[in-house]
Write an enzyme that holds these catalytic residues in place. Sequence first.
Site, PDB file in Angstrom:
ATOM      1  CE1 TYR A 138      -0.032  -0.711  -2.912  1.00 14.99           C
ATOM      2  CE2 TYR A 138      -1.227  -2.515  -3.904  1.00 14.99           C
ATOM      3  CZ  TYR A 138      -0.223  -2.057  -3.077  1.00 14.99           C
ATOM      4  OH  TYR A 138       0.583  -2.955  -2.427  1.00 14.99           O
ATOM      5  CE  LYS A 189       0.165   0.593  12.734  1.00 14.11           C
ATOM      6  NZ  LYS A 189       0.770  -0.302  13.717  1.00 14.11           N
ATOM      7  CG  ASP A 221       1.427  -3.535  13.947  1.00 13.32           C
ATOM      8  OD1 ASP A 221       0.183  -3.703  13.926  1.00 13.32           O
ATOM      9  OD2 ASP A 221       1.980  -2.731  14.707  1.00 13.32           O
ATOM     10  CG  ASP A 245       0.202  -6.434  -2.823  1.00 13.38           C
ATOM     11  OD1 ASP A 245       0.453  -7.608  -3.132  1.00 13.38           O
ATOM     12  OD2 ASP A 245       0.688  -5.452  -3.417  1.00 13.38           O
TER      13      ASP A 245
END
Length: 354
Positions: A138, A189, A221, A245
């Site tokens: 972000y 990840k 995931d 988020d």
Amino acid sequence: MKIAVLPGDGIGPEIVTQATKVLEALRRDGMKIEMEHAPIGGAGYEAAGDPLPEATLKLAKDSDAVLLGAVGDWKYDTLPRDQRPERGLLRIRKELGLFANLRPALLYPELASASTLKPEVVSGLDIMIVRELTGDVYFGQPRGISTLPNGEREGVNTMRYCESEIRRIGHVAFRIAMKRNKRVCSVDKANVLETTELWRQVMIEVAKEYPEVELSHMYVDNAAMQLVRAPKQFDVMVTGNIFGDILSDEASMLTGSIGMLPSASLDADNKGMYEPSHGSAPDIAGKDVANPLATILSVAMMLRYTFNDEAGATRIENAVKKALAQGYRTADIHTEGCNKVGCAAMGDVVVAAL
Ligand code: NAD
């Protein structure tokens, strides 16, 4: 305890009024509380042509904690980006150095039927999601949309975390776990993203300082899947800005209504901004139907995390539980056979239960 009260827009003023009723009740019982109001978001724009007026920022910086309602209204959507209400929120978070976002997903037994998941999957749910708030894709540079030599457009964002940023959010998560069930699940990840490979390494290093806390790792995931498959396996989840988020919104819906969920954003000294997880809900503003419990529960978080007052925090949480146990419900959580009340009446019921 000096508290800056920033009601903001939409339902913000209604829900914040209920939360300040609770603070006033605590003050009558002897707690030393000082409150000062200031405009932010659309209200800031109306008052001073700026979604974060200078005086509001000064008040927030001079206070021990900030209580925020919500910002935003569709009527401001045509303003230049830097004058829009949401910009005020991003700026105050940055100016106050609020890097740790805490979002509990807690299901009150009385509301088990309000969740879209089966009651046996969610009843007793109590997760704390700790999200890093000031880094990641972000904020990483370079970013932007440009045109390649062949005339095709390309969009770029950069996922970036430095070690110290990971370390400080790691400490927040482990310290919170020490006050809870002593389990931290770090979400990354690491199998494909180097940034989160570093995230995992640093979390393992931080964990060595908290031998009582069990650290586990999960790919994002899988975490998204586990949150709806078996959410009760989690105690504290810690993750970066973008994963946090998404996962915190997913977790919030396990509990049925976003109107129940508080949040805290903390700096390195536990100074914090406390606000409901939801937005300004312009569709129901001014109708006295909004659920004020997320905002009231944000005050409980304020007492716990900034003022170190566990007893005061529990007292507020118990008052909310009592109001629910007595059958009082705002429209968003109302089910057959319960006593439907408006925003102000719900505030009164909680104050009475205190
Ligand atoms: P929203 O959270 O405001 O509303 C989503 C839905 O939930 C609406 O149907 C609303 O009526 C309902 N809802 C929200 N809070 C409720 C409550 N306390 N009680 C009962 N029902 C409630 O999200 P949105 O509609 O996407 O956004 C509306 C505005 O809020 C936009 O301007 C957006 O930018 C802003 N926003 C602000 C924040 C914030 O201030 N932190 C967060 C998200 C969105």
